[in-house]
Design a protein around this motif. Structure first.
Motif, mmCIF file in Angstrom:
data_model
loop_
_atom_site.group_PDB
_atom_site.id
_atom_site.type_symbol
_atom_site.label_atom_id
_atom_site.label_comp_id
_atom_site.label_asym_id
_atom_site.label_seq_id
_atom_site.Cartn_x
_atom_site.Cartn_y
_atom_site.Cartn_z
ATOM 1 N N SER A 1 0.832 -1.199 0.000
ATOM 2 C CA SER A 1 0.000 0.000 0.000
ATOM 3 C C SER A 1 0.874 1.260 0.000
ATOM 4 O O SER A 1 0.562 2.261 -0.656
ATOM 5 C CB SER A 1 -0.947 -0.059 1.204
ATOM 6 O OG SER A 1 -1.022 1.150 1.856
ATOM 7 N N ALA A 2 2.008 1.199 0.695
ATOM 8 C CA ALA A 2 2.942 2.328 0.657
ATOM 9 C C ALA A 2 3.496 2.512 -0.744
ATOM 10 O O ALA A 2 3.640 3.636 -1.232
ATOM 11 C CB ALA A 2 4.079 2.119 1.652
ATOM 12 N N MET A 3 3.783 1.405 -1.401
ATOM 13 C CA MET A 3 4.317 1.506 -2.761
ATOM 14 C C MET A 3 3.304 2.103 -3.732
ATOM 15 O O MET A 3 3.648 2.915 -4.589
ATOM 16 C CB MET A 3 4.773 0.134 -3.247
ATOM 17 C CG MET A 3 6.184 -0.204 -2.781
ATOM 18 S SD MET A 3 6.724 -1.811 -3.401
ATOM 19 C CE MET A 3 6.631 -1.573 -5.175
ATOM 20 N N ASP B 1 0.855 4.185 -2.999
ATOM 21 C CA ASP B 1 0.772 5.618 -2.726
ATOM 22 C C ASP B 1 2.017 6.347 -3.212
ATOM 23 O O ASP B 1 1.932 7.416 -3.801
ATOM 24 C CB ASP B 1 0.609 5.860 -1.218
ATOM 25 C CG ASP B 1 -0.779 5.473 -0.737
ATOM 26 O OD1 ASP B 1 -1.671 5.302 -1.592
ATOM 27 O OD2 ASP B 1 -0.977 5.348 0.486
ATOM 28 N N GLY B 2 3.166 5.742 -2.961
ATOM 29 C CA GLY B 2 4.408 6.398 -3.363
ATOM 30 C C GLY B 2 4.485 6.573 -4.872
ATOM 31 O O GLY B 2 4.891 7.632 -5.355
ATOM 32 N N LEU B 3 4.065 5.550 -5.594
ATOM 33 C CA LEU B 3 4.125 5.652 -7.057
ATOM 34 C C LEU B 3 3.105 6.655 -7.580
ATOM 35 O O LEU B 3 3.393 7.433 -8.491
ATOM 36 C CB LEU B 3 3.898 4.270 -7.684
ATOM 37 C CG LEU B 3 5.086 3.302 -7.498
ATOM 38 C CD1 LEU B 3 4.671 1.877 -7.814
ATOM 39 C CD2 LEU B 3 6.254 3.719 -8.399
ATOM 40 N N ALA C 1 1.913 9.235 -5.861
ATOM 41 C CA ALA C 1 2.402 10.555 -5.464
ATOM 42 C C ALA C 1 3.499 11.020 -6.408
ATOM 43 O O ALA C 1 3.490 12.160 -6.882
ATOM 44 C CB ALA C 1 2.911 10.514 -4.022
ATOM 45 N N LYS C 2 4.429 10.139 -6.667
ATOM 46 C CA LYS C 2 5.523 10.486 -7.588
ATOM 47 C C LYS C 2 4.971 10.900 -8.946
ATOM 48 O O LYS C 2 5.405 11.895 -9.524
ATOM 49 C CB LYS C 2 6.438 9.272 -7.789
ATOM 50 C CG LYS C 2 7.555 9.122 -6.789
ATOM 51 C CD LYS C 2 8.868 9.687 -7.330
ATOM 52 C CE LYS C 2 10.040 9.226 -6.459
ATOM 53 N NZ LYS C 2 9.936 9.749 -5.093
ATOM 54 N N ALA D 1 2.304 12.178 -9.662
ATOM 55 C CA ALA D 1 1.582 13.445 -9.617
ATOM 56 C C ALA D 1 2.553 14.615 -9.539
ATOM 57 O O ALA D 1 2.167 15.769 -9.654
ATOM 58 C CB ALA D 1 0.632 13.476 -8.418
#
Lengths: 191, 191, 191, 191
Positions: free
Chosen positions: B156-158, B160-162, B164-165, B167
DNA sequence: TATGAATGAGGATTCATTCAT
DNA sequence: AATGAATGAATCCTCATTCAT
């Protein structure tokens, strides 16, 4: 009576106030007036030292990135084993100082402004490039050459994701938990 | 009898305009006036259908989350193998429609407003809870019981991180690349 | 050092403009923009000095009440006989300055906003308490103890009634006429 | 299916809602939308029956005045003695129905709008003329010819003053108290 | 008769910025 | 170096009104 050498002091004062203000009142309410009042200074001072609000925000992101970079470097120096070097990078992000709510809130808020403030992009791009380079370098002895890039991407996404989550009021992510997640992941991801 | 049944049409129109506006002009410039003009409607209409600007933004996040949820459900239905079910979730996030720049930009912008708009939090919390539940459920046949939580956090962190990146203007993350990263990670993370 | 000591000047300027604006354009049309333009200043200045439009209105009522209080005190000082002291209070209300159309219009308009602006109530309550106390004190030597309260009520109602009437476009009440009415009433009401 | 004879019903409904709304939410918040919603009707209906908001407010004042006039007439009919006829007028104003908070609030609120709504003035002028005429007529047998006007002014000012006070949140004036004040005053004012 | 969709002007307020001192 | 006065544009929101149905 012009005091000399006030510049670094005042700048630090204003950056501190910015971080505090964003954390406690939210970006939307972090106006120049509010930030400067919190710093015990006048609104005009922002223009004096940073040209405009964007300048202050950019300086704030710089400071945050610099703090983190220094933390990484400090830890790198003490790391002798390859794995320790990788952990130096990851760990740094979740040290109390840098994973603190005000820091993470500010970092996230500024990330949200990046599209609108080109200077913010510039600062961030530089930091990211260095981080990626550090990551790849640290990974090289730990995974096969062809996986370096992809693992770097995965880890960097995880860092961002965990930071972003922790900046959100919807989830509670402790530094402890973040490290546990990385532990498990690393134990599998590395060769 | 008045002109009737306009509500769903107008609401969709305004939500579309919001997404477009945030993507093309940025959140900061996405005022009620600008959004409504883009929808070919008057500014007053926002209050009529959503009470508030906040109401419109909340509805927008709802729509985005609903789209994604439906995509996940659709893919889940066609997935028979355990691993396919996990991929259904991950893949959905990186389908062209949901990983499209305007969607991701809006999602990210709204995430940035969450602290200030409680309703946004509520909507997001609900979505997140469901996503987490889906993830855990999908992971159960794939990893040992004690690792379910930690792997769910990592994935789930990955995600979101991807997101976010992607964006952010500082990095270029293609859906293709995202899937590659997941492929590599999954191949190691699962038992 | 900045341009200093502007505060009292600007505040007075804005209060003057408020009174003038309410009188000439009516409360409904007395917007912050209109008032500040009339004062030769920008709309933002109201927030600078009074926080709010409500703050400006409250300050305006304060000023009006203070003017009247000072007039009463001035006249009280010169009054030696008990009856003169009572007249000092009544007369003050119908002096050209305080019974002037702009003053009375503003006073009446603000009275109409009292329900919606708590601070206005506070200011008025304080003024009223003092007026009542003055009235009772002045009446004590002039009527029997058990009638002090009731006569104070009667006179205070008459003052308000005459002011209210004079603020209305439906009736013409001159200060001269008001005093005549009081003369006749007093000659009977006192023991 | 056009229902006939709805006009008086709807008008009454809207006037009732207006009074209630002004009392409970204040004039400032008594918009056409709010009033019509409270009446269980649509905003468009106001234009249908009263042309515009001013028309509704004017009709409301008319109704209030008419109610009061009828009360006075009713009491007049039962009054045989001269003093009773005077009391019929005064008493009517402080009957529970007409001295009720919602009535007085509305009356006072509309008085505050008079400057801006000419029709409101017209209605009020007519009512006042009749009241004054009634007062003078009732006073003629009770005071000397040359005092009729001045006593009428005094009493009418007292009525207005007591009403105005009771409409204000700063003071508590009961109908009982009002009557006591009038009792004392009348006992002295009349010959 | 009655609805409620839709408008667009106008309101208060907030804000980054400028500037004289 | 630093102030804080002052600006005026921009934002959100509310509102009376209009109109097709």
């Amino acid at each position: 009576m012009p005091k000399v050498g006030m510049a670094p002091l005042r700048k630090a004062q204003l950056i501190d106030a910015t971080i505090l203000c964003i954390h406690e009142e939210g970006v939307a309410r972090s106006s120049v007036q509010r930030i400067s009042k919190r710093a015990g200074l006048s609104p005009g001072i922002v223009a004096h030292y940073f040209d405009d609000k964007d300048g202050l925000l950019t300086a704030t992101l710089s400071r945050l990135n610099k703090n983190l970079s220094e933390e990484i470097i400090r830890r790198m120096k003490r790391a002798n084993e390859p794995l320790d070097r990788l952990w130096a990078i990851l760990d740094a992000h979740f040290q109390p100082v840098h994973f603190a709510p005000d820091t993470v809130d500010t970092w996230f808020a500024l990330w949200g402004k990046m599209r609108e403030i080109p200077n913010l992009q510039r600062v961030q791009r530089i930091y990211e490039a260095r981080l990626r380079s550090n990551l790849r370098h640290a990974l090289r002895p730990l995974v096969s050459a062809e996986r370096v890039e992809v693992v770097a991407d995965a880890l960097s996404a995880m860092i961002d994701g965990l930071w972003a989550k922790s900046a959100q009021p919807t989830t509670e992510i402790s530094a402890e938990r973040a490290k546990t997640v990385f532990s498990d992941t690393l134990s599998r991801l590395l060769d």
